[in-house]
Design a protein around this motif. Structure first.
Motif, PDB file in Angstrom:
ATOM      1  N   ARG A 185       0.870  -1.410   0.038  1.00  0.00           N
ATOM      2  CA  ARG A 185      -0.135   0.007   0.054  1.00  0.00           C
ATOM      3  C   ARG A 185       0.911   1.084   0.033  1.00  0.00           C
ATOM      4  NH1 ARG A 185      -5.479   0.770   2.063  1.00  0.00           N
ATOM      5  NH2 ARG A 185      -6.100   2.683   1.202  1.00  0.00           N
ATOM      6  N   MET A 186       1.733   1.177   0.656  1.00  0.00           N
ATOM      7  CA  MET A 186       2.804   2.379   0.810  1.00  0.00           C
ATOM      8  C   MET A 186       3.400   2.572  -0.476  1.00  0.00           C
ATOM      9  SD  MET A 186       5.003   1.691   4.320  1.00  0.00           S
ATOM     10  CE  MET A 186       4.381   1.949   6.034  1.00  0.00           C
ATOM     11  N   MET A 187       4.044   1.601  -1.403  1.00  0.00           N
ATOM     12  CA  MET A 187       4.446   1.629  -2.475  1.00  0.00           C
ATOM     13  C   MET A 187       3.573   2.097  -3.789  1.00  0.00           C
ATOM     14  SD  MET A 187       7.538   0.930  -2.093  1.00  0.00           S
ATOM     15  CE  MET A 187       7.434   1.624  -0.308  1.00  0.00           C
ATOM     16  N   GLN A 188       2.347   2.027  -3.467  1.00  0.00           N
ATOM     17  CA  GLN A 188       1.351   2.406  -4.422  1.00  0.00           C
ATOM     18  C   GLN A 188       1.134   4.037  -4.476  1.00  0.00           C
ATOM     19  OE1 GLN A 188      -1.975  -0.054  -3.563  1.00  0.00           O
ATOM     20  NE2 GLN A 188      -1.106  -1.881  -4.182  1.00  0.00           N
ATOM     21  N   THR A 189       1.582   4.547  -3.612  1.00  0.00           N
ATOM     22  CA  THR A 189       1.406   6.000  -3.177  1.00  0.00           C
ATOM     23  C   THR A 189       2.509   6.581  -3.492  1.00  0.00           C
ATOM     24  OG1 THR A 189      -0.342   5.548  -1.476  1.00  0.00           O
ATOM     25  CG2 THR A 189       0.385   7.803  -1.529  1.00  0.00           C
ATOM     26  N   PRO A 190       2.618   7.848  -4.569  1.00  0.00           N
ATOM     27  CA  PRO A 190       3.760   8.428  -4.818  1.00  0.00           C
ATOM     28  C   PRO A 190       4.247   9.027  -3.423  1.00  0.00           C
ATOM     29  CG  PRO A 190       2.126   8.872  -6.448  1.00  0.00           C
ATOM     30  CD  PRO A 190       1.302   8.104  -5.424  1.00  0.00           C
ATOM     31  N   SER A 191       5.430   9.583  -3.346  1.00  0.00           N
ATOM     32  CA  SER A 191       5.998  10.206  -2.388  1.00  0.00           C
ATOM     33  C   SER A 191       5.550  11.604  -2.217  1.00  0.00           C
ATOM     34  CB  SER A 191       7.514  10.233  -2.364  1.00  0.00           C
ATOM     35  OG  SER A 191       8.120  10.720  -3.645  1.00  0.00           O
ATOM     36  N   ASP A 192       5.033  12.238  -2.984  1.00  0.00           N
ATOM     37  CA  ASP A 192       4.375  13.607  -2.758  1.00  0.00           C
ATOM     38  C   ASP A 192       2.874  13.783  -2.365  1.00  0.00           C
ATOM     39  OD1 ASP A 192       3.718  12.691  -5.379  1.00  0.00           O
ATOM     40  OD2 ASP A 192       4.155  14.664  -6.532  1.00  0.00           O
ATOM     41  N   ARG A 193       2.479  12.386  -2.430  1.00  0.00           N
ATOM     42  CA  ARG A 193       1.031  12.382  -2.035  1.00  0.00           C
ATOM     43  C   ARG A 193       1.043  11.423  -0.553  1.00  0.00           C
ATOM     44  NH1 ARG A 193      -1.895  10.912  -7.900  1.00  0.00           N
ATOM     45  NH2 ARG A 193      -1.156  12.842  -8.837  1.00  0.00           N
ATOM     46  N   VAL A 194      -0.255  11.537  -0.136  1.00  0.00           N
ATOM     47  CA  VAL A 194      -0.652  10.647   1.062  1.00  0.00           C
ATOM     48  C   VAL A 194      -1.913   9.869   1.105  1.00  0.00           C
ATOM     49  CG1 VAL A 194      -1.005  10.679   3.806  1.00  0.00           C
ATOM     50  CG2 VAL A 194       0.585  12.476   2.838  1.00  0.00           C
ATOM     51  N   THR A 195      -1.887   8.680   1.340  1.00  0.00           N
ATOM     52  CA  THR A 195      -2.938   7.867   1.659  1.00  0.00           C
ATOM     53  C   THR A 195      -3.356   7.769   3.000  1.00  0.00           C
ATOM     54  OG1 THR A 195      -2.730   6.592  -0.575  1.00  0.00           O
ATOM     55  CG2 THR A 195      -4.140   5.712   1.152  1.00  0.00           C
ATOM     56  N   TRP A 196      -4.413   8.273   3.197  1.00  0.00           N
ATOM     57  CA  TRP A 196      -4.924   8.304   4.703  1.00  0.00           C
ATOM     58  C   TRP A 196      -5.610   6.973   4.933  1.00  0.00           C
ATOM     59  CZ3 TRP A 196      -2.750  11.503   7.727  1.00  0.00           C
ATOM     60  CH2 TRP A 196      -2.391  12.875   7.342  1.00  0.00           C
ATOM     61  N   LEU A 197      -4.989   6.250   5.857  1.00  0.00           N
ATOM     62  CA  LEU A 197      -5.815   4.936   6.180  1.00  0.00           C
ATOM     63  C   LEU A 197      -7.213   4.889   7.117  1.00  0.00           C
ATOM     64  CD1 LEU A 197      -2.612   2.996   7.228  1.00  0.00           C
ATOM     65  CD2 LEU A 197      -3.497   3.200   4.796  1.00  0.00           C
ATOM     66  N   SER A 198      -8.086   4.225   6.759  1.00  0.00           N
ATOM     67  CA  SER A 198      -9.277   4.168   7.571  1.00  0.00           C
ATOM     68  C   SER A 198      -9.295   3.290   8.586  1.00  0.00           C
ATOM     69  CB  SER A 198     -10.410   3.643   6.407  1.00  0.00           C
ATOM     70  OG  SER A 198      -9.919   2.196   5.988  1.00  0.00           O
ATOM     71  N   ALA A 199     -10.100   3.222   9.536  1.00  0.00           N
ATOM     72  CA  ALA A 199     -10.301   2.230  10.507  1.00  0.00           C
ATOM     73  C   ALA A 199     -10.286   0.741  10.228  1.00  0.00           C
ATOM     74  CB  ALA A 199     -11.468   2.608  11.323  1.00  0.00           C
ATOM     75  N   HIS A 200     -10.672   0.625   9.104  1.00  0.00           N
ATOM     76  CA  HIS A 200     -10.519  -0.760   8.365  1.00  0.00           C
ATOM     77  C   HIS A 200      -9.394  -1.042   8.093  1.00  0.00           C
ATOM     78  CE1 HIS A 200     -11.759  -4.409   6.559  1.00  0.00           C
ATOM     79  NE2 HIS A 200     -11.260  -3.917   5.438  1.00  0.00           N
ATOM     80  N   ASP A 201      -8.715  -0.143   7.499  1.00  0.00           N
ATOM     81  CA  ASP A 201      -7.301  -0.386   6.970  1.00  0.00           C
ATOM     82  C   ASP A 201      -6.372  -0.573   8.102  1.00  0.00           C
ATOM     83  OD1 ASP A 201      -7.784   0.035   4.300  1.00  0.00           O
ATOM     84  OD2 ASP A 201      -7.580   2.211   4.495  1.00  0.00           O
ATOM     85  N   LEU A 202      -6.438   0.195   9.317  1.00  0.00           N
ATOM     86  CA  LEU A 202      -5.794   0.063  10.603  1.00  0.00           C
ATOM     87  C   LEU A 202      -5.733  -1.406  11.103  1.00  0.00           C
ATOM     88  CD1 LEU A 202      -6.327   3.589  11.953  1.00  0.00           C
ATOM     89  CD2 LEU A 202      -4.226   2.894  10.853  1.00  0.00           C
ATOM     90  N   SER A 203      -7.053  -1.889  11.088  1.00  0.00           N
ATOM     91  CA  SER A 203      -7.264  -3.080  11.736  1.00  0.00           C
ATOM     92  C   SER A 203      -6.726  -4.253  10.632  1.00  0.00           C
ATOM     93  CB  SER A 203      -8.836  -3.436  11.803  1.00  0.00           C
ATOM     94  OG  SER A 203      -9.091  -4.640  12.422  1.00  0.00           O
ATOM     95  N   THR A 204      -6.718  -4.118   9.257  1.00  0.00           N
ATOM     96  CA  THR A 204      -6.399  -4.975   8.533  1.00  0.00           C
ATOM     97  C   THR A 204      -4.814  -4.997   8.556  1.00  0.00           C
ATOM     98  OG1 THR A 204      -8.098  -4.659   6.855  1.00  0.00           O
ATOM     99  CG2 THR A 204      -6.183  -5.752   5.928  1.00  0.00           C
ATOM    100  N   TYR A 205      -4.145  -3.928   8.374  1.00  0.00           N
ATOM    101  CA  TYR A 205      -2.781  -3.928   8.517  1.00  0.00           C
ATOM    102  C   TYR A 205      -2.315  -4.110   9.933  1.00  0.00           C
ATOM    103  CZ  TYR A 205      -3.386  -1.815   4.019  1.00  0.00           C
ATOM    104  OH  TYR A 205      -3.852  -1.808   2.802  1.00  0.00           O
ATOM    105  N   ARG A 206      -2.976  -4.307  11.114  1.00  0.00           N
ATOM    106  CA  ARG A 206      -2.838  -4.501  12.350  1.00  0.00           C
ATOM    107  C   ARG A 206      -1.901  -3.322  12.934  1.00  0.00           C
ATOM    108  NH1 ARG A 206      -1.708 -10.016  10.225  1.00  0.00           N
ATOM    109  NH2 ARG A 206       0.701  -9.779  10.443  1.00  0.00           N
ATOM    110  N   LEU A 207      -2.313  -2.244  12.547  1.00  0.00           N
ATOM    111  CA  LEU A 207      -1.583  -1.273  13.177  1.00  0.00           C
ATOM    112  C   LEU A 207      -2.279  -0.716  14.248  1.00  0.00           C
ATOM    113  CD1 LEU A 207      -0.841   0.874  10.107  1.00  0.00           C
ATOM    114  CD2 LEU A 207       0.911  -0.156  11.621  1.00  0.00           C
ATOM    115  N   THR A 208      -3.460  -1.336  14.597  1.00  0.00           N
ATOM    116  CA  THR A 208      -4.258  -0.931  16.092  1.00  0.00           C
ATOM    117  C   THR A 208      -4.436  -2.488  16.740  1.00  0.00           C
ATOM    118  OG1 THR A 208      -6.147  -1.249  15.023  1.00  0.00           O
ATOM    119  CG2 THR A 208      -5.523   0.896  15.196  1.00  0.00           C
TER     120      THR A 208
END
Length: 220
Positions: A185-208
């Motif tokens: 997911r990180m690599m899919q976003t250019p370095s001059d842009r930001v992809t904001w992660l949703s609550a579902h994303d945070l759970s899927t990626y085990r960041l919470t």
């Protein structure tokens, strides 16, 4: 009139300095108090100088946490808290510094937190990922690492450097037990842009992984 010109020149000089000089993050320490465990706060851009500061503070926090836990017994911290909390509010910075700091966080089993109103973007996510427990009440954003173009390094060498950063970042996230889909997911976003992660994303990626603390009862 001369004084006005001098004032404007000084303002202009300070503006240029603000753009040229790197802004070091603020690594601050708050000792344990009451039922609150020690806390390390990291704010601002993550730069090389922060690694030494964080290393020293982390050692102090680890020692204080041992005293804190021994004096109160297990389970006496508030829900959603770790033995040492590392709070994050940063838009990123040096990826390699962030990964080095992250390994200290994981070695010491600190918890990482993005509190309500805070943001954790780019290299900061590597710090968040390192927490033994992770809580997000604010916003988390990702993009691919950025490499400065020094105008000297050839395109082929730059490509090789980027491949190296890519491989190390992927290995780091695997080391922290997070899915490789986060790296993708990180690599899919250019370095001059930001992809904001949703609550579902945070759970899927085990960041919470931590339950947020219960709200304090209102004072009558």
């Amino acid at each position: 009139m001369h004084g006005l010109r001098a004032w404007r020149a000084a303002i202009c000089f300070l503006s240029v300095c603000a753009q040229v000089l790197p802004a070091s993050s603020r690594v601050l320490y708050r000792p344990a108090a009451g039922n609150r465990p020690p806390q390390i706060s990291i704010k601002g851009e993550i730069v090389q100088a922060d690694l030494d500061a964080f290393t020293a503070i982390a050692g102090t926090a680890r020692t204080d946490a041992a005293t804190f836990i021994a004096g109160r017994g297990k389970g006496t911290t508030s829900p959603g808290m770790g033995s040492v909390n590392v709070t994050l509010d940063s838009l990123g910075g040096n990826v390699f510094v962030a990964m080095s700091m992250g390994r200290i966080i994981r070695t010491y089993a600190f918890a990482t937190r993005v509190e309500l109103g805070a943001r954790c973007v780019s290299a900061c996510v590597y710090l968040l990922a390192a927490g033994q427990g992770r809580y997000v009440g604010g916003r988390v954003g990702v993009h691919r690492p950025h490499l400065q173009n020094d105008g000297v390094t050839s395109a082929r060498a730059t490509k090789a450097q980027y491949a190296g950063v890519n491989a190390q970042a992927r290995q780091y996230l695997e080391e922290m037990g997070l899915p490789t889909s986060l790296h993708d997911r990180m690599m899919q976003t250019p370095s001059d842009r930001v992809t904001w992660l949703s609550a579902h994303d945070l759970s899927t990626y085990r960041l919470t992984t931590m339950i947020p603390p219960s709200p304090r009862p209102a004072v009558p």
